[in-house]
Design an enzyme around this catalytic site. Structure first.
Site, PDB file in Angstrom:
ATOM      1  N   VAL A  96      32.390  34.902  52.795  1.00  0.00           N
ATOM      2  CA  VAL A  96      31.052  34.864  53.400  1.00  0.00           C
ATOM      3  C   VAL A  96      30.370  33.520  53.138  1.00  0.00           C
ATOM      4  CG1 VAL A  96      28.828  36.029  53.590  1.00  0.00           C
ATOM      5  CG2 VAL A  96      30.879  37.376  53.104  1.00  0.00           C
TER       6      VAL A  96
ATOM      7  N   LYS B  26      26.010  51.580  51.255  1.00  0.00           N
ATOM      8  CA  LYS B  26      25.292  51.198  52.475  1.00  0.00           C
ATOM      9  C   LYS B  26      24.386  52.334  52.954  1.00  0.00           C
ATOM     10  CE  LYS B  26      29.258  48.363  53.768  1.00  0.00           C
ATOM     11  NZ  LYS B  26      30.533  48.411  54.498  1.00  0.00           N
TER      12      LYS B  26
ATOM     13  N   GLY C  79      27.670  44.606  57.825  1.00  0.00           N
ATOM     14  CA  GLY C  79      28.001  43.203  58.110  1.00  0.00           C
ATOM     15  C   GLY C  79      27.112  42.554  59.148  1.00  0.00           C
TER      16      GLY C  79
ATOM     17  N   GLY D  92      33.786  40.349  57.795  1.00  0.00           N
ATOM     18  CA  GLY D  92      34.360  39.100  58.309  1.00  0.00           C
ATOM     19  C   GLY D  92      33.392  37.957  58.087  1.00  0.00           C
TER      20      GLY D  92
ATOM     21  N   GLY E 129      45.375  42.367  55.365  1.00  0.00           N
ATOM     22  CA  GLY E 129      44.101  41.872  54.845  1.00  0.00           C
ATOM     23  C   GLY E 129      42.906  42.729  55.243  1.00  0.00           C
TER      24      GLY E 129
ATOM     25  N   ASP F 217      31.869  52.373  48.937  1.00  0.00           N
ATOM     26  CA  ASP F 217      31.250  51.281  49.698  1.00  0.00           C
ATOM     27  C   ASP F 217      30.321  51.853  50.782  1.00  0.00           C
ATOM     28  OD1 ASP F 217      31.343  48.341  50.733  1.00  0.00           O
ATOM     29  OD2 ASP F 217      31.946  49.539  52.471  1.00  0.00           O
TER      30      ASP F 217
HETATM   31  N1  LIG Z   1      33.764  39.760  53.183  1.00  0.00           N
HETATM   32  C1  LIG Z   1      32.991  40.435  54.021  1.00  0.00           C
HETATM   33  O1  LIG Z   1      33.333  40.617  55.193  1.00  0.00           O
HETATM   34  C2  LIG Z   1      31.655  40.980  53.548  1.00  0.00           C
HETATM   35  C3  LIG Z   1      30.873  41.724  54.453  1.00  0.00           C
HETATM   36  C4  LIG Z   1      29.618  42.194  54.041  1.00  0.00           C
HETATM   37  C5  LIG Z   1      29.199  41.937  52.751  1.00  0.00           C
HETATM   38  N2  LIG Z   1      29.991  41.241  51.891  1.00  0.00           N
HETATM   39  C6  LIG Z   1      29.509  40.977  50.547  1.00  0.00           C
HETATM   40  O2  LIG Z   1      29.374  39.569  50.371  1.00  0.00           O
HETATM   41  C7  LIG Z   1      29.630  39.229  49.018  1.00  0.00           C
HETATM   42  C8  LIG Z   1      30.730  38.177  48.967  1.00  0.00           C
HETATM   43  O3  LIG Z   1      31.900  38.701  49.562  1.00  0.00           O
HETATM   44  P1  LIG Z   1      33.165  37.768  49.913  1.00  0.00           P
HETATM   45  O4  LIG Z   1      34.056  38.619  50.717  1.00  0.00           O
HETATM   46  O5  LIG Z   1      32.703  36.462  50.428  1.00  0.00           O
HETATM   47  O6  LIG Z   1      33.793  37.596  48.460  1.00  0.00           O
HETATM   48  P2  LIG Z   1      34.892  36.527  47.997  1.00  0.00           P
HETATM   49  O7  LIG Z   1      35.624  35.966  49.159  1.00  0.00           O
HETATM   50  O8  LIG Z   1      35.674  37.177  46.916  1.00  0.00           O
HETATM   51  O9  LIG Z   1      34.006  35.361  47.364  1.00  0.00           O
HETATM   52  C9  LIG Z   1      33.315  35.507  46.165  1.00  0.00           C
HETATM   53  C10 LIG Z   1      32.822  34.137  45.720  1.00  0.00           C
HETATM   54  O10 LIG Z   1      32.073  34.309  44.523  1.00  0.00           O
HETATM   55  C11 LIG Z   1      32.541  33.375  43.552  1.00  0.00           C
HETATM   56  N3  LIG Z   1      32.410  33.962  42.215  1.00  0.00           N
HETATM   57  C12 LIG Z   1      32.929  35.106  41.762  1.00  0.00           C
HETATM   58  N4  LIG Z   1      32.558  35.302  40.474  1.00  0.00           N
HETATM   59  C13 LIG Z   1      31.793  34.253  40.145  1.00  0.00           C
HETATM   60  C14 LIG Z   1      31.117  33.868  38.961  1.00  0.00           C
HETATM   61  N5  LIG Z   1      31.170  34.620  37.866  1.00  0.00           N
HETATM   62  N6  LIG Z   1      30.408  32.712  38.987  1.00  0.00           N
HETATM   63  C15 LIG Z   1      30.351  31.940  40.090  1.00  0.00           C
HETATM   64  N7  LIG Z   1      30.970  32.261  41.248  1.00  0.00           N
HETATM   65  C16 LIG Z   1      31.682  33.401  41.262  1.00  0.00           C
HETATM   66  C17 LIG Z   1      34.001  33.106  43.885  1.00  0.00           C
HETATM   67  O11 LIG Z   1      34.347  31.839  43.369  1.00  0.00           O
HETATM   68  P3  LIG Z   1      35.797  31.173  43.562  1.00  0.00           P
HETATM   69  O12 LIG Z   1      35.954  31.030  45.071  1.00  0.00           O
HETATM   70  O13 LIG Z   1      35.717  29.855  42.910  1.00  0.00           O
HETATM   71  O14 LIG Z   1      36.767  32.120  42.975  1.00  0.00           O
HETATM   72  C18 LIG Z   1      33.950  33.149  45.423  1.00  0.00           C
HETATM   73  O15 LIG Z   1      33.609  31.888  45.941  1.00  0.00           O
HETATM   74  C19 LIG Z   1      29.968  40.562  48.314  1.00  0.00           C
HETATM   75  O16 LIG Z   1      28.804  41.089  47.749  1.00  0.00           O
HETATM   76  C20 LIG Z   1      30.438  41.437  49.448  1.00  0.00           C
HETATM   77  O17 LIG Z   1      30.245  42.827  49.191  1.00  0.00           O
HETATM   78  C21 LIG Z   1      31.207  40.759  52.268  1.00  0.00           C
END
Ligand SMILES: NC(=O)c1ccc[n+]([C@@H]2O[C@H](COP(=O)([O-])OP(=O)(O)OC[C@H]3O[C@@H](n4cnc5c(N)ncnc54)[C@H](OP(=O)(O)O)[C@@H]3O)[C@@H](O)[C@H]2O)c1
Length: 445
Positions: free
Chosen positions: A16, A208, A137, A310, A190, A204
């Protein structure tokens, strides 16, 4: 039009976070026109500074400790895209509000567990907190309820809130494959996490739903009051059975206010695999898509549908919140409460007794293939006051069990859910029943 930019700090540069950077860079000109001022990312933070994220970070300051972001003098809004209900994400949220800065997040787990406390603090500090991307999302359902449907009494809000489960169920429906095989395939593609528990056990979706329910009904958010059940026990034989009865199976989050004699709102919140009539719009939502239905007393039925996850869709919702902040904050207007109504004025969340909830249900039993078993099942139904609308027995070959058990599926007439629970209690010690029965409720049109 303001010329000074709204200055952003991003914590989390994963799916994200990188999507938000791409969106802000790609659509910079139109965003500036729409919010009346430019958005500028000034600082970012993640765990691994050296990781290639497919975006150029050279123009942004880097903070190793993301909780330092709100202390920066050059930041107006902190955007949290890290995840986790507690830990650093929550510390960052609290520090941001304490520092008098605006806070935007996509983190449903944190909002479901701590949203009310954060909103209360934000209201006292007079700072905006927004979380559109936390529910479904890219679908603007929080805005839809807070703004577009704000004039309505909402009767029910429900929908497909988890794309992984919807992908698994609709693929089982299309291919006849078993749950475990489709889950492995979803993980390989994925669509499902290596640890899929939060998705397939309904947690999850419950995060929501609890957020949506609070906004829809003006009640205190209570994640703990959501009755949660996932899709692990749904068999391809159930899907085939549902199909022959005119239904598809979907994991739904369902919230409604139950009528009560005492005038107190009793809130019913449940995540559960439902049988959805094939002529209901949700029956046609396939794959990883999300959809939310809200039924208002003047607007009627609203259907919000789109990508629930996404990088692009989620970034779209995150940046929409930032644009709102750019438009509204520092204007003469008061800050909108995060849950639409100030926390101190939300109604108490009094959970409804599920046993009193009325509806039709699908019950599936695996039983020994011997005379008298059907009579035993139907006697338990009669004794518990459950009226059977239809009943089908499948031979061992079509039942999907490898111990020779046969499947008996029945659909009840509308009645109190407590009666179905009672019938299952009566059968709990039966040695004819070879596996825990499965109950799925039937969505009322
Ligand atoms: N993915 C989706 O489609 C989606 C949809 C709706 C909501 N969300 C929400 O959006 C949020 C992020 O999701 P995502 O899918 O983008 O997750 P992700 O791809 O796993 O990314 C998480 C990011 O947080 C960083 N991080 C993790 N622990 C950390 C820490 N202790 N200190 C600093 N940085 C840290 C990671 O760093 P590194 O990259 O350096 O490891 C990474 O850049 C979550 O709350 C998720 O529920 C996601």
């Amino acid at each position: 039009m303001k010329t000074e930019p709204l200055r952003l700090a991003l914590a989390g540069l994963g799916t994200v976070g990188a999507g938000v950077i791409r969106l802000i860079e790609t659509n910079a000109a139109l965003i500036e026109r729409r919010c009346g001022r430019p958005l500028r990312i000034v600082a970012v933070s993640a765990r691994d500074r050296g990781k290639d994220r497919g975006v150029d970070l050279s123009g942004y300051a880097w903070e190793d400790d993301m909780t330092a972001l709100p202390q920066r003098d050059d930041v107006d809004v902190v955007v949290e895209l890290v995840g986790g209900s507690d830990g650093p994400a929550l510390t960052l949220a609290r520090k941001t509000v304490e520092s008098g800065k605006a806070f935007v997040t996509a983190n449903k787990a944190m909002i479901a567990h701590h949203g009310l406390g954060l909103a209360r603090d934000a209201e006292s500090a007079g700072v905006p907190v927004r979380f559109e991307a936390a529910v479904a999302g890219g679908i603007p359902v929080i805005k839809g309820l807070r703004e577009g449907a704000a004039a309505n009494e909402i009767e029910r809000v429900y929908g497909i809130l988890n794309g992984t489960c919807n992908y698994i169920l609709s693929t089982m429906e299309d291919t006849g494959a078993d749950f475990a095989d489709v889950l492995s395939e979803a993980q390989a593609m994925g669509y499902a996490e290596a640890d899929p528990t939060f998705d397939i056990d309904g947690i999850d979706a419950a995060h929501k739903l609890s957020i949506l329910a609070s906004i829809a009904f003006g009640t205190e958010l209570d994640f703990g009051a959501v009755t949660t059940d996932g899709i692990r026990r749904v068999l391809s034989a159930d899907i085939a059975q549902a199909d022959s009865l005119g239904y598809v199976i979907r994991l739904l989050g369902m919230a409604r206010v139950e009528p009560s004699a005492d005038g107190v709102k009793h809130l019913f919140q449940r995540v559960h695999p439902y049988l959805v009539p094939k002529d209901h719009p949700l029956a046609h939502v396939d794959g990883a898509t999300n959809a939310v239905v809200a039924e208002g007393n003047f607007v009627g039925r609203l259907l919000f549908q789109g990508a629930g996850a996404g990088d692009g869709p989620t970034a779209s919702a995150v940046v929409a919140d930032i644009i709102d902040i750019a438009r509204l904050w520092e204007s003469e207007n008061e800050i909108d409460p995060p849950f639409s109504i100030p926390v101190s004025e939300l109604d108490a969340n009094v959970p409804a007794e599920t046993g009193n909830h009325r509806g039709k249900a699908y019950l599936r039993f695996m039983v020994k293939d011997r005379p008298g078993v059907l009579a035993e099942l139907t006697a338990a139904m009669r004794d518990a006051n459950v009226s059977i609308e239809s009943l089908i027995q499948k031979g061992a070959k079509d039942s999907g069990a490898d111990d020779g058990s046969v499947m008996v599926a029945m659909v009840t007439h509308e009645g109190e859910e407590g009666c179905v629970t009672r019938a299952l209690e009566l059968l709990a010690d039966s040695d004819s029943v070879t596996a825990e029965p499965l109950v799925m409720h039937i969505l009322r049109q």
